[in-house]
Design an enzyme around this catalytic site. Structure first.
Site, PDB file in Angstrom:
ATOM      1  N   GLN A 284       0.859  -1.183   0.000  1.00  0.00           N
ATOM      2  CA  GLN A 284       0.000   0.000   0.000  1.00  0.00           C
ATOM      3  C   GLN A 284       0.900   1.239   0.000  1.00  0.00           C
ATOM      4  O   GLN A 284       1.922   1.209   0.701  1.00  0.00           O
ATOM      5  CB  GLN A 284      -0.886   0.030   1.255  1.00  0.00           C
ATOM      6  CG  GLN A 284      -2.091   0.940   1.088  1.00  0.00           C
ATOM      7  CD  GLN A 284      -2.983   1.013   2.334  1.00  0.00           C
ATOM      8  OE1 GLN A 284      -2.586   0.578   3.412  1.00  0.00           O
ATOM      9  NE2 GLN A 284      -4.156   1.555   2.204  1.00  0.00           N
TER      10      GLN A 284
ATOM     11  N   GLY B  81       3.113   1.694  11.523  1.00  0.00           N
ATOM     12  CA  GLY B  81       2.808   1.072  12.812  1.00  0.00           C
ATOM     13  C   GLY B  81       2.266  -0.326  12.584  1.00  0.00           C
ATOM     14  O   GLY B  81       2.650  -1.298  13.232  1.00  0.00           O
ATOM     15  N   GLY B  82       1.347  -0.401  11.627  1.00  0.00           N
ATOM     16  CA  GLY B  82       0.779  -1.690  11.279  1.00  0.00           C
ATOM     17  C   GLY B  82       0.230  -1.634   9.871  1.00  0.00           C
ATOM     18  O   GLY B  82      -0.060  -0.545   9.356  1.00  0.00           O
ATOM     19  N   MET B  83       0.126  -2.799   9.246  1.00  0.00           N
ATOM     20  CA  MET B  83      -0.448  -2.898   7.905  1.00  0.00           C
ATOM     21  C   MET B  83      -1.369  -4.108   7.888  1.00  0.00           C
ATOM     22  O   MET B  83      -0.978  -5.208   8.267  1.00  0.00           O
ATOM     23  CB  MET B  83       0.678  -3.017   6.869  1.00  0.00           C
ATOM     24  CG  MET B  83       0.184  -3.200   5.447  1.00  0.00           C
ATOM     25  SD  MET B  83      -0.726  -1.747   4.848  1.00  0.00           S
ATOM     26  CE  MET B  83      -1.899  -2.535   3.750  1.00  0.00           C
ATOM     27  N   GLU B  84      -2.602  -3.863   7.420  1.00  0.00           N
ATOM     28  CA  GLU B  84      -3.697  -4.833   7.574  1.00  0.00           C
ATOM     29  C   GLU B  84      -3.682  -5.964   6.557  1.00  0.00           C
ATOM     30  O   GLU B  84      -4.744  -6.357   6.054  1.00  0.00           O
ATOM     31  CB  GLU B  84      -5.018  -4.066   7.484  1.00  0.00           C
ATOM     32  CG  GLU B  84      -5.341  -3.421   6.108  1.00  0.00           C
ATOM     33  CD  GLU B  84      -4.827  -2.011   5.929  1.00  0.00           C
ATOM     34  OE1 GLU B  84      -3.829  -1.630   6.583  1.00  0.00           O
ATOM     35  OE2 GLU B  84      -5.427  -1.265   5.112  1.00  0.00           O
ATOM     36  N   ASN B  85      -2.524  -6.503   6.211  1.00  0.00           N
ATOM     37  CA  ASN B  85      -2.492  -7.579   5.228  1.00  0.00           C
ATOM     38  C   ASN B  85      -3.393  -8.729   5.692  1.00  0.00           C
ATOM     39  O   ASN B  85      -3.331  -9.121   6.848  1.00  0.00           O
ATOM     40  CB  ASN B  85      -1.050  -8.027   5.015  1.00  0.00           C
ATOM     41  CG  ASN B  85      -0.184  -6.881   4.520  1.00  0.00           C
ATOM     42  OD1 ASN B  85      -0.606  -6.127   3.643  1.00  0.00           O
ATOM     43  ND2 ASN B  85       0.987  -6.704   5.100  1.00  0.00           N
TER      44      ASN B  85
ATOM     45  N   HIS C 272      -6.919  -1.704  15.468  1.00  0.00           N
ATOM     46  CA  HIS C 272      -7.035  -0.957  14.215  1.00  0.00           C
ATOM     47  C   HIS C 272      -6.863  -1.894  13.010  1.00  0.00           C
ATOM     48  O   HIS C 272      -7.708  -1.928  12.110  1.00  0.00           O
ATOM     49  CB  HIS C 272      -5.992   0.164  14.191  1.00  0.00           C
ATOM     50  CG  HIS C 272      -6.026   0.987  12.945  1.00  0.00           C
ATOM     51  ND1 HIS C 272      -6.724   2.163  12.852  1.00  0.00           N
ATOM     52  CD2 HIS C 272      -5.477   0.780  11.716  1.00  0.00           C
ATOM     53  CE1 HIS C 272      -6.594   2.643  11.630  1.00  0.00           C
ATOM     54  NE2 HIS C 272      -5.843   1.828  10.922  1.00  0.00           N
ATOM     55  N   GLU C 273      -5.779  -2.652  13.011  1.00  0.00           N
ATOM     56  CA  GLU C 273      -5.515  -3.508  11.842  1.00  0.00           C
ATOM     57  C   GLU C 273      -6.576  -4.608  11.728  1.00  0.00           C
ATOM     58  O   GLU C 273      -6.967  -4.986  10.630  1.00  0.00           O
ATOM     59  CB  GLU C 273      -4.100  -4.094  11.899  1.00  0.00           C
ATOM     60  CG  GLU C 273      -2.971  -3.050  12.011  1.00  0.00           C
ATOM     61  CD  GLU C 273      -3.085  -1.878  11.055  1.00  0.00           C
ATOM     62  OE1 GLU C 273      -3.725  -2.013   9.999  1.00  0.00           O
ATOM     63  OE2 GLU C 273      -2.553  -0.795  11.381  1.00  0.00           O
TER      64      GLU C 273
ATOM     65  N   HIS D  90      -9.685  -3.354  10.006  1.00  0.00           N
ATOM     66  CA  HIS D  90      -9.582  -3.322   8.544  1.00  0.00           C
ATOM     67  C   HIS D  90     -10.075  -4.621   7.901  1.00  0.00           C
ATOM     68  O   HIS D  90     -10.391  -4.633   6.706  1.00  0.00           O
ATOM     69  CB  HIS D  90      -8.134  -3.096   8.112  1.00  0.00           C
ATOM     70  CG  HIS D  90      -7.713  -1.664   8.046  1.00  0.00           C
ATOM     71  ND1 HIS D  90      -8.370  -0.730   7.291  1.00  0.00           N
ATOM     72  CD2 HIS D  90      -6.674  -1.001   8.625  1.00  0.00           C
ATOM     73  CE1 HIS D  90      -7.749   0.443   7.405  1.00  0.00           C
ATOM     74  NE2 HIS D  90      -6.721   0.304   8.215  1.00  0.00           N
TER      75      HIS D  90
ATOM     76  N   GLU E 198      -9.779   4.295   6.189  1.00  0.00           N
ATOM     77  CA  GLU E 198      -9.154   4.662   7.470  1.00  0.00           C
ATOM     78  C   GLU E 198     -10.113   5.323   8.464  1.00  0.00           C
ATOM     79  O   GLU E 198      -9.978   5.140   9.670  1.00  0.00           O
ATOM     80  CB  GLU E 198      -7.919   5.551   7.229  1.00  0.00           C
ATOM     81  CG  GLU E 198      -6.811   4.854   6.445  1.00  0.00           C
ATOM     82  CD  GLU E 198      -6.279   3.563   7.064  1.00  0.00           C
ATOM     83  OE1 GLU E 198      -6.504   3.328   8.286  1.00  0.00           O
ATOM     84  OE2 GLU E 198      -5.647   2.780   6.334  1.00  0.00           O
TER      85      GLU E 198
ATOM     86  N   ASP F 132       1.685   8.604  -1.173  1.00  0.00           N
ATOM     87  CA  ASP F 132       2.584   8.588  -0.009  1.00  0.00           C
ATOM     88  C   ASP F 132       2.969  10.005   0.433  1.00  0.00           C
ATOM     89  O   ASP F 132       3.304  10.235   1.592  1.00  0.00           O
ATOM     90  CB  ASP F 132       3.864   7.792  -0.306  1.00  0.00           C
ATOM     91  CG  ASP F 132       3.590   6.290  -0.436  1.00  0.00           C
ATOM     92  OD1 ASP F 132       2.544   5.820   0.053  1.00  0.00           O
ATOM     93  OD2 ASP F 132       4.434   5.590  -1.036  1.00  0.00           O
TER      94      ASP F 132
ATOM     95  N   TYR G  20      -8.096   9.704   8.552  1.00  0.00           N
ATOM     96  CA  TYR G  20      -8.358   8.939   9.768  1.00  0.00           C
ATOM     97  C   TYR G  20      -9.265   9.722  10.706  1.00  0.00           C
ATOM     98  O   TYR G  20     -10.299   9.238  11.163  1.00  0.00           O
ATOM     99  CB  TYR G  20      -7.044   8.673  10.538  1.00  0.00           C
ATOM    100  CG  TYR G  20      -6.067   7.739   9.879  1.00  0.00           C
ATOM    101  CD1 TYR G  20      -5.292   8.152   8.788  1.00  0.00           C
ATOM    102  CD2 TYR G  20      -5.880   6.447  10.342  1.00  0.00           C
ATOM    103  CE1 TYR G  20      -4.372   7.302   8.193  1.00  0.00           C
ATOM    104  CE2 TYR G  20      -4.955   5.578   9.745  1.00  0.00           C
ATOM    105  CZ  TYR G  20      -4.209   6.022   8.683  1.00  0.00           C
ATOM    106  OH  TYR G  20      -3.310   5.178   8.091  1.00  0.00           O
TER     107      TYR G  20
HETATM  108  N1  BES Z   1      -3.262   0.898   6.111  1.00  0.00           N
HETATM  109  C1  BES Z   1      -2.566   1.660   7.082  1.00  0.00           C
HETATM  110  C2  BES Z   1      -1.117   1.869   6.747  1.00  0.00           C
HETATM  111  C3  BES Z   1      -0.883   2.515   5.404  1.00  0.00           C
HETATM  112  C4  BES Z   1      -1.664   3.560   4.962  1.00  0.00           C
HETATM  113  C5  BES Z   1       0.130   2.071   4.606  1.00  0.00           C
HETATM  114  C6  BES Z   1      -1.428   4.139   3.721  1.00  0.00           C
HETATM  115  C7  BES Z   1       0.360   2.639   3.370  1.00  0.00           C
HETATM  116  C8  BES Z   1      -0.427   3.681   2.916  1.00  0.00           C
HETATM  117  C9  BES Z   1      -2.668   1.036   8.475  1.00  0.00           C
HETATM  118  O1  BES Z   1      -3.886   0.422   8.730  1.00  0.00           O
HETATM  119  C10 BES Z   1      -2.560   2.138   9.500  1.00  0.00           C
HETATM  120  O2  BES Z   1      -3.390   2.997   9.483  1.00  0.00           O
HETATM  121  N2  BES Z   1      -1.550   2.083  10.353  1.00  0.00           N
HETATM  122  C11 BES Z   1      -1.385   3.032  11.450  1.00  0.00           C
HETATM  123  C12 BES Z   1      -1.813   2.361  12.723  1.00  0.00           C
HETATM  124  C13 BES Z   1      -2.521   3.228  13.698  1.00  0.00           C
HETATM  125  C14 BES Z   1      -3.562   4.131  13.152  1.00  0.00           C
HETATM  126  C15 BES Z   1      -3.050   2.419  14.866  1.00  0.00           C
HETATM  127  C16 BES Z   1       0.075   3.429  11.516  1.00  0.00           C
HETATM  128  O3  BES Z   1       0.904   2.820  10.818  1.00  0.00           O
HETATM  129  O4  BES Z   1       0.429   4.337  12.230  1.00  0.00           O
HETATM  130 ZN    ZN Z   2      -5.470   1.821   8.938  1.00  0.00          ZN
END
Ligand code: BES
Ligand code: ZN
Length: 612
Positions: A129, A277-281, A304-305, A308, A327, A384, A392
């Site tokens: 992503q 922080g995390g990615m919802e694969n 959060h993940e 998703h 988001e 990006d 969010y």
């Molecule tokens: N899907 C996102 C990460 C992302 C967004 C990757 C856009 C690439 C492009 C993921 O779910 C996310 O929002 N991660 C947050 C976690 C937090 C909100 C708990 C992060 O990485 O900070």
């Molecule tokens: Zn997210």
């Protein structure tokens, strides 16, 4: 040509692929994957087929049964979209593309053994992503085109592979199964290689494609959950402890949204350079190790993940212009889950931190107000580059506003119906609004839906949360500005979130002596919680308190999460009279760069280009 996505060459008059089968040979010494992608269409098709690629070396395009070559052309790269691959088909229902990735593939981070914890074996992982899947395999790289996958990963025997897909088997390579690859049978079947097979039978957007290969091990933490990480007992044990409550979180998700449709919910803790922080694969969420703080607060990111799995992975934004549908809904769900598992105070603090973040990002985008809209135009824009808290937090505020209007029971029922209606579909803002107006008649009379989705800034009926702890922290922060340090008894039960909110609520810059005295009392610069540590270091930089620059350098070299890199580098170089800081930032980046994921490298580079 009919465009569905400003970030893709996909043409909506062409058929969308139904299935992609990948054969991938991992060549660690050259940071290269030799691959083939067998792309299946819904039926026989004659005409051009447009695919996305980025920095892929396309060797041949074949008719899969006879291996006869087909005509193709590859455009010069567009800086955002990459290269347009056009294949000419005549009555074909599938096509085989033989290619190699390049070491600069934007999705892949290749770690050499010294960059890993155990320092013995290499490691590689993906982050696809927003628009990076195309740098791993050719595809219609838009979330509008959902596709099923199967994959064979050929890796050294000492390593194992994980994917956002069902694991089928680990077995010896078979001669002929990937003969068309550039590496040929001789390397595919060489001594010391194994094949790991996977399948994703549910159609997903390409940005959810993910794998990691390395010396990976796991611990069981629940009936449908394992945590995976580099095979280091201390890392695995602390991760297993941090995420012990995961099953509980999944049950809360199911209560809110309905059945969990992906069977497994595994977690993969990546090396510290993981850019998010995390990615919802799907089936396997990817996480930064910085969420392991030893106090189960990592549950917020897991919530959060997990959320998703419904909002994002079941219902997907049609393209990045509607990213808030992913988001905003997920942030709303995350907080509903946090409210149950950590209590209402924790949820309100979380909302309060989000509110501060929203205001800050609205300010950050004051010269590019388009990106303060929930639905925004992204033609010619790298997603990006415009990533922010706005989808969010403004998205959360919008849904929270609707909840306040209709009441929780009605809203909960609406959410379940929404998920059930659009699952396995990719939708846009209009589709959501139509569904909302149909299912909650008259909602448009009470809430200005157009202002919320198409207006800039924060609508007047957005809501700053109230709770005694939130108000107390914000007022203590105001008092600090007048010279009063919070007393020990006032902060005795503060954890990471309380400090995070306190630091976010302080003025952007204070006297250097105040910074030193705050740290002398509460040792924030040494916090194990990066949210606190980075919040403190950012304040130190903007207050020109040079005592902490060594700690800033250390932090920038040990983590690659963009949530920390972005504010630290920006605060260093933004503004006038910062010559020393600019030289410092450039030097640190030059030294740290190798350790960052390519996406993070790009983001830091654009910060430096803009200001230095
Ligand atoms: N899907 C996102 C990460 C992302 C967004 C990757 C856009 C690439 C492009 C993921 O779910 C996310 O929002 N991660 C947050 C976690 C937090 C909100 C708990 C992060 O990485 O900070
Ligand atoms: Zn997210």
């Amino acid at each position: 040509m009919a465009v569905v996505d400003p970030h893709s060459f996909t043409d909506s008059t062409h058929p969308f692929a139904t299935h992609i089968h990948l054969s991938l040979y991992f060549d660690f010494p050259s940071f290269t994957i030799h691959g083939s992608a067998l792309i299946s269409l819904p039926g026989p098709y004659t005409g051009p087929l447009s695919l996305d690629t980025r920095s892929l070396n396309v060797h041949s395009v074949l008719e899969p049964r006879s291996n006869t070559p087909l005509q193709f052309s590859l455009s010069a790269p567009d800086p955002i979209k990459g290269s347009h691959l056009t294949v000419s088909l005549s009555n074909h229902s599938s096509v085989l593309i033989v290619y190699s990735t390049s070491p600069s593939s934007s999705a892949l981070q290749w770690l050499s053994p010294p960059q890993t914890f155990n320092k013995t074996y290499p490691f590689v992982y993906t982050q696809c992503q927003a628009i990076h899947a195309r740098s791993v395999f050719p595809c219609q790289d838009t979330p509008a085109a959902r596709v099923c996958f199967s994959a064979r990963l050929n890796v050294p025997r000492q390593l194992s592979a994980v994917m956002s897909a069902r694991h089928i088997e680990r077995r010896a390579p078979i001669a002929g199964e990937a003969a068309e690859l550039v590496c040929g049978d001789s390397l595919w079947c060489a001594e010391g290689r194994v094949v790991e097979e996977f399948a994703m039978e549910q159609p997903i957007p390409p940005y959810l494609f993910a794998f990691a290969v390395g010396e990976i091990a796991f611990r069981e933490v629940g009936p449908r959950t394992r945590v995976y990480a580099e095979s280091v007992p201390a890392v695995l044990d602390s991760a297993a402890r941090e995420f012990a409550g995961t099953e509980d979180i999944i049950r809360q998700g199911e209560r809110l949204f309905g059945p969990y449709e992906w069977e497994r919910f595994d977690l993969l803790v990546l090396p510290p350079s993981f850019p998010y922080g995390g990615m919802e694969n799907p089936r396997m969420v990817f996480l930064t190790p910085t969420v392991i703080k030893g106090d189960a607060s990592g549950a917020q990111v897991v919530a959060h993940e997990l959320a998703h799995s419904w909002t994002g992975n079941l219902i997907t934004n049609k393209n990045s212009e509607h990213f808030w549908l992913n988001e905003g809904f997920t942030t709303y769900a995350e907080r509903r889950i946090v409210e149950v598992v950590q209590g209402e105070d924790a949820a309100v603090l979380n909302i309060g931190i989000g509110w501060r973040g929203l205001k800050e990002d609205i300010e950050r985008f004051k010269d590019r107000m388009e990106f303060t809209k929930l639905k925004n135009k992204q033609e010619g824009v790298d997603p990006d580059d415009v990533y922010s808290q706005i989808p969010y937090e403004k998205g959360f505020q919008f849904l929270w506003r609707i909840e306040r209007q209709v009441g929780r029971p009605t809203f909960d029922e609406f959410l379940k119906r929404y998920i059930d209606t659009f699952k396995f579909k990719s939708i846009d803002t209009e589709t959501f609004l139509d569904f909302l107006k149909t299912n909650i008649p008259g909602i448009g009379n009470d809430i200005d839906l157009e202002l919320w989705t198409e207006g800039v800034g924060i609508p007047p009926d957005a809501y700053e949360p109230v709770s005694s702890i939130y108000t107390k922290i914000v007022s203590l922060a105001n008092e600090f500005n007048l010279g009063r340090m919070p007393r020990e008894d006032e902060v005795a039960d503060w954890k990471g979130q309380e400090w995070e909110l306190y630091l976010e609520s302080l003025p952007k810059s204070v006297e250097a002596s105040q910074i030193l005295s705050l740290d002398a009392h509460y040792r924030l610069s040494e916090s194990k919680d990066y949210e606190v540590k980075v919040g403190f270091l950012q304040l130190a930089i903007s207050s020109k308190c040079k005592d902490y620059y060594a700690e800033v350098e250390k932090t920038l070299k040990e983590v690659g999460r963009m949530k920390y890199l972005r504010p630290l580098y920006t605060t260093l170089v933004q503004g006038t009279g910062k010559e020393e800081e600019k030289v410092f930032a450039k030097r640190v980046f030059a030294e740290a760069r190798e350790g960052y994921h390519p996406i993070a490298q790009g983001v830091v580079e654009s910060i430096l280009i803009k200001h230095v």
